[in-house]
Design a protein around this motif. Structure first.
Motif, mmCIF file in Angstrom:
data_model
loop_
_atom_site.group_PDB
_atom_site.id
_atom_site.type_symbol
_atom_site.label_atom_id
_atom_site.label_comp_id
_atom_site.label_asym_id
_atom_site.label_seq_id
_atom_site.Cartn_x
_atom_site.Cartn_y
_atom_site.Cartn_z
ATOM 1 N N ASP A 224 19.100 1.781 4.829
ATOM 2 C CA ASP A 224 18.981 2.868 5.678
ATOM 3 C C ASP A 224 17.747 3.221 5.913
ATOM 4 O O ASP A 224 17.195 4.275 5.081
ATOM 5 C CB ASP A 224 19.908 4.108 5.047
ATOM 6 N N CYS A 225 16.979 2.569 6.718
ATOM 7 C CA CYS A 225 15.457 3.101 6.560
ATOM 8 C C CYS A 225 15.126 3.097 8.366
ATOM 9 O O CYS A 225 15.330 2.096 8.872
ATOM 10 C CB CYS A 225 14.671 2.044 5.986
ATOM 11 N N GLU A 226 14.412 4.142 8.661
ATOM 12 C CA GLU A 226 14.322 4.315 10.234
ATOM 13 C C GLU A 226 12.949 3.527 10.452
ATOM 14 O O GLU A 226 12.744 2.845 11.436
ATOM 15 C CB GLU A 226 13.934 5.701 10.547
ATOM 16 N N TYR A 227 11.984 3.597 9.431
ATOM 17 C CA TYR A 227 10.553 2.835 9.591
ATOM 18 C C TYR A 227 10.171 2.946 8.263
ATOM 19 O O TYR A 227 10.585 3.644 7.277
ATOM 20 C CB TYR A 227 9.547 3.618 10.638
ATOM 21 N N ARG A 228 8.958 1.992 8.186
ATOM 22 C CA ARG A 228 8.289 2.096 6.719
ATOM 23 C C ARG A 228 6.653 1.752 7.433
ATOM 24 O O ARG A 228 6.497 1.274 7.789
ATOM 25 C CB ARG A 228 8.590 0.500 6.225
ATOM 26 N N LEU A 229 6.040 2.636 6.604
ATOM 27 C CA LEU A 229 4.452 2.803 6.827
ATOM 28 C C LEU A 229 3.706 2.401 5.813
ATOM 29 O O LEU A 229 3.814 2.806 4.605
ATOM 30 C CB LEU A 229 4.135 4.351 7.200
ATOM 31 N N LEU A 230 3.032 1.161 5.918
ATOM 32 C CA LEU A 230 2.242 0.651 4.786
ATOM 33 C C LEU A 230 0.847 0.921 4.888
ATOM 34 O O LEU A 230 0.483 1.139 5.898
ATOM 35 C CB LEU A 230 2.330 -0.904 4.654
ATOM 36 N N GLU A 231 0.336 1.691 3.839
ATOM 37 C CA GLU A 231 -0.980 2.072 3.717
ATOM 38 C C GLU A 231 -2.354 1.003 3.539
ATOM 39 O O GLU A 231 -2.086 -0.172 3.105
ATOM 40 C CB GLU A 231 -1.173 2.973 2.642
ATOM 41 N N LEU A 232 -3.324 1.293 3.991
ATOM 42 C CA LEU A 232 -4.559 0.578 3.687
ATOM 43 C C LEU A 232 -4.613 0.118 2.353
ATOM 44 O O LEU A 232 -4.193 0.725 1.478
ATOM 45 C CB LEU A 232 -5.815 1.428 4.107
ATOM 46 N N GLY A 233 -4.813 -1.242 2.148
ATOM 47 C CA GLY A 233 -5.054 -1.614 0.510
ATOM 48 C C GLY A 233 -3.612 -2.264 0.181
ATOM 49 O O GLY A 233 -3.636 -2.931 -0.701
ATOM 50 N N GLU A 234 -2.425 -1.947 0.600
ATOM 51 C CA GLU A 234 -1.243 -2.205 0.057
ATOM 52 C C GLU A 234 -1.035 -3.729 0.823
ATOM 53 O O GLU A 234 -1.971 -4.294 1.546
ATOM 54 C CB GLU A 234 -0.008 -1.607 0.806
ATOM 55 N N ILE A 235 -0.133 -4.671 -0.025
ATOM 56 C CA ILE A 235 0.039 -6.038 0.713
ATOM 57 C C ILE A 235 0.605 -6.287 1.750
ATOM 58 O O ILE A 235 1.691 -5.685 2.148
ATOM 59 C CB ILE A 235 0.539 -6.787 -0.714
ATOM 60 N N ASN A 236 0.176 -7.245 2.873
ATOM 61 C CA ASN A 236 0.751 -6.959 3.847
ATOM 62 C C ASN A 236 1.763 -8.136 3.755
ATOM 63 O O ASN A 236 1.607 -9.350 3.065
ATOM 64 C CB ASN A 236 -0.342 -7.833 4.853
ATOM 65 N N PRO A 237 3.168 -8.041 3.998
ATOM 66 C CA PRO A 237 4.303 -8.761 3.678
ATOM 67 C C PRO A 237 4.072 -9.982 4.201
ATOM 68 O O PRO A 237 4.834 -11.218 3.838
ATOM 69 C CB PRO A 237 5.345 -8.017 3.935
ATOM 70 N N LEU A 238 3.335 -10.071 5.328
ATOM 71 C CA LEU A 238 3.282 -11.524 6.050
ATOM 72 C C LEU A 238 2.227 -12.348 5.436
ATOM 73 O O LEU A 238 2.724 -13.854 5.171
ATOM 74 C CB LEU A 238 2.930 -11.243 7.499
ATOM 75 N N ASP A 239 1.024 -12.181 5.531
ATOM 76 C CA ASP A 239 0.400 -13.069 4.550
ATOM 77 C C ASP A 239 -0.170 -12.907 3.380
ATOM 78 O O ASP A 239 -1.029 -13.489 2.965
ATOM 79 C CB ASP A 239 -1.390 -12.934 5.802
ATOM 80 N N LYS A 240 0.465 -11.780 2.709
ATOM 81 C CA LYS A 240 0.191 -11.276 1.407
ATOM 82 C C LYS A 240 -1.304 -11.045 0.973
ATOM 83 O O LYS A 240 -1.459 -11.014 -0.028
ATOM 84 C CB LYS A 240 0.430 -12.591 0.401
ATOM 85 N N LEU A 241 -1.827 -10.688 1.854
ATOM 86 C CA LEU A 241 -3.446 -10.084 1.675
ATOM 87 C C LEU A 241 -3.393 -8.725 1.661
ATOM 88 O O LEU A 241 -2.361 -8.013 2.441
ATOM 89 C CB LEU A 241 -4.449 -10.908 2.710
ATOM 90 N N PRO A 242 -4.300 -7.851 1.045
ATOM 91 C CA PRO A 242 -4.451 -6.648 1.366
ATOM 92 C C PRO A 242 -4.595 -5.885 2.907
ATOM 93 O O PRO A 242 -5.318 -6.560 3.562
ATOM 94 C CB PRO A 242 -5.666 -6.211 0.556
ATOM 95 N N LEU A 243 -3.915 -5.024 3.252
ATOM 96 C CA LEU A 243 -4.065 -4.716 4.695
ATOM 97 C C LEU A 243 -5.575 -3.825 4.972
ATOM 98 O O LEU A 243 -5.893 -3.046 4.031
ATOM 99 C CB LEU A 243 -2.978 -3.503 4.889
ATOM 100 N N ARG A 244 -5.834 -4.075 5.897
ATOM 101 C CA ARG A 244 -7.275 -3.498 6.387
ATOM 102 C C ARG A 244 -7.067 -2.222 7.224
ATOM 103 O O ARG A 244 -7.822 -1.448 7.573
ATOM 104 C CB ARG A 244 -8.054 -4.485 7.213
ATOM 105 N N SER A 245 -5.464 -2.060 7.668
ATOM 106 C CA SER A 245 -5.618 -0.825 8.045
ATOM 107 C C SER A 245 -3.785 -0.627 7.967
ATOM 108 O O SER A 245 -3.151 -1.591 7.757
ATOM 109 C CB SER A 245 -6.035 -0.846 9.765
ATOM 110 N N GLN A 246 -3.527 0.599 8.360
ATOM 111 C CA GLN A 246 -1.833 0.918 8.157
ATOM 112 C C GLN A 246 -1.138 0.030 8.902
ATOM 113 O O GLN A 246 -1.631 -0.853 10.029
ATOM 114 C CB GLN A 246 -1.605 2.265 8.806
ATOM 115 N N MET A 247 0.271 -0.368 8.270
ATOM 116 C CA MET A 247 1.252 -1.164 9.233
ATOM 117 C C MET A 247 2.581 -0.466 9.350
ATOM 118 O O MET A 247 3.016 0.080 8.253
ATOM 119 C CB MET A 247 1.498 -2.694 8.512
ATOM 120 N N LEU A 248 2.932 -0.490 10.565
ATOM 121 C CA LEU A 248 4.090 0.127 10.965
ATOM 122 C C LEU A 248 4.991 -0.793 11.093
ATOM 123 O O LEU A 248 5.155 -1.700 11.607
ATOM 124 C CB LEU A 248 3.961 1.010 12.107
#
Ligand SMILES: [Fe+2]
Length: 492
Positions: A224-248
């Motif tokens: 039960d999740c409407e959306y998930r907001l990943l913050e800068l620096g968290e791991i991008n689940p697609l390329d496994k690299l740290p995110l350079r900006s938020q991912m919605l």
């Protein structure tokens, strides 16, 4: 203490909203049961904001906004709308409403809307009071402008979604729509199947693989999740690299079925996603899911309908064993000609469906006339001539088959205007009907009838050549001679 008026024809909704507003701060709340009732309250009281339902008896929410914009333009109006009636909320914004909230209500949303509209209201008051606070006025104006432009993009995208009836096309276009809506340049849509998410469409993402969702952030999306907001620096689940900006991350679910996820990142202005924008994103997803579900329902209904009509045609053909599979053969020849003439996809679809049904009106012709072995009397021929009109009348109540109806109605018109039922001539006869006329005649001539054996291919082709320019459109006849069947290919 700011005064708020809540307008809704349902007592239960009215009370809940009033209560929630009172809980968010120091407000005095009145309630009215419809637009007319609200106008009475507004006449006798000074309100700072009005929350109104849209569909109400006597005076609707939209009419109330229009009336207030005329008489009390400084009072902000917030529309209360159901999630499935967002278009009405958006239209109301165009009429001058300040914002909208959706049911079921969320305290956070009510609070942020109240804060915003009240600060606008105060500045408006200051501006109209002494006319000095120009800078604040400018700020509010800029915010309003931004809000309006967001709403306008959402409105434009909603219209775009409405027009796409093919789900695959809609899912392909998702990333492009998101870049328009969210000012981002990286979007990917992944489709879910058997515990994996597979790449489907993207913009700005080199990523094209599949991901096992087990243990990944996407696993939460299944629940039960409407959306998930990943913050800068968290791991991008697609390329496994740290995110350079938020991912919605927006999960797409129809009923309880998990369809896939949209990942949106890399805002071009470098800012984080604001609460309002996330709300717009959820609205967008909701709208999209409704369209996907409608398209699926439509496809099921459409296929059922086609199958029913095909069965009907088989029943007609079963009455007359000599015309068995006639409709199927005519459709296939007509499609060959359509390809030769470079007809549009839409025209070919109309032939594919309408070709099958072209003689459906024969259901209204009596057996003794339809199956008569000898020559028909004048009256009997008149009865046969009714079948294109009867066919058109059968399809008409089904709606949305305009090209097919033209094909059915006009497949016995002649190029020289001497055909039936309307005596159309030349290019006034729809092209698909001109095509079907050639295919129909060729197949009728080469089929064996109770009163005569089928003619040979050569004689049939010569006959079509002879009647080119009188009975048939010469361009269509010529295209037929270039098809496999027209050249003498064995299509049977
Ligand atoms: Fe016919």
């Amino acid at each position: 203490m700011p005064k708020v008026l809540v307008v809704d024809d349902e007592e239960y909704v009215r009370d809940i909203l009033a209560q929630m507003i009172e809980q968010t701060g120091d407000f005095e709340v009145d309630t009215a049961k419809d637009g007319l009732d609200a106008l009475k309250y507004i006449k006798d009281n000074e309100y700072d904001v009005v929350f109104t339902d849209i569909i109400m008896p006597r005076l609707s929410g939209i009419e109330l906004v229009q009336e207030l914009k005329r008489t009390k333009p400084a009072i902000p109006v917030v529309m209360v709308t159901a999630l499935n009636n967002l278009d009405a909320g958006i239209s109301a914004m165009r009429e001058g409403a300040s914002d909208y909230i959706t049911k079921p209500f969320k305290t956070e949303k009510i609070k942020s809307v109240l804060t915003r509209v009240l600060s606008e209201r105060n500045i408006m008051k200051a501006v109209s009071g002494n006319g000095d606070d120009r800078s604040s006025f400018k700020v509010v104006n800029a915010e309003l402008y931004l809000k309006l432009s967001e709403i306008n993009s959402l409105f434009a995208i909603s219209l775009e979604i409405e027009e796409i009836t093919d789900n695959r096309e809609l899912l392909k276009k998702l990333p492009e729509m998101c870049t328009k809506l969210f000012k981002v340049d990286k979007v990917v849509f992944l489709i879910y199947e058997d515990g994996m998410l597979h790449y489907y469409s993207s913009i700005g993402f080199p990523y094209k693989g599949s991901i096992d969702i087990k243990g990944s952030v996407f696993e939460e999306c299944l629940n039960d999740c409407e959306y998930r907001l990943l913050e800068l620096g968290e791991i991008n689940p697609l390329d496994k690299l740290p995110l350079r900006s938020q991912m919605l991350i927006l999960p797409l679910k129809i009923k309880d079925e998990f369809l896939g996820v949209l990942c949106i990142t890399n805002r071009v202005d470098g800012f984080n996603f604001k609460e309002d924008e996330i709300h717009i994103a959820l609205t967008f997803v909701h709208k999209l899911l409704l369209r996907l579900e409608n398209n699926t329902l439509y496809e099921i209904t459409y296929n059922n309908l086609i199958n029913t009509l095909k069965t009907l045609i088989l029943t007609i053909e079963a009455r007359d064993k000599y015309t068995k599979n006639h409709s199927e053969r005519v459709t296939s020849i007509a499609l060959e000609i359509a390809r030769e003439l470079d007809c549009s996809e839409q025209e070919r679809d109309a032939i594919r469906f309408g070709g099958y049904l072209h003689d459906i009106g024969k259901i209204g012709v009596r057996d003794m006339v339809l199956l008569k072995p000898g020559k028909l009397t004048k009256e009997e021929f008149e009865e046969i001539k009714q079948h294109p009109v009867i066919g058109d009348n059968i399809i008409q109540p089904l709606g949305s088959f305009p090209l097919e109806r033209l094909l059915i109605r006009h497949h016995h018109e002649r190029f020289d205007g001497k055909g039936y039922p309307d005596g159309l001539a030349g290019e006034d006869i729809p092209l698909i009907a001109r095509i079907l006329a050639v295919a129909d005649t060729y197949d009728s001539m080469t089929s064996t009838r109770p009163y005569r054996k089928g003619l040979s291919h050569q004689i049939a082709v010569d006959e079509i050549k002879r009647c080119s320019g009188t009975q048939f459109d010469p361009a269509v006849a010529n295209a037929f001679f270039h098809t496999k069947t027209g050249k003498g290919g064995s299509y049977r």
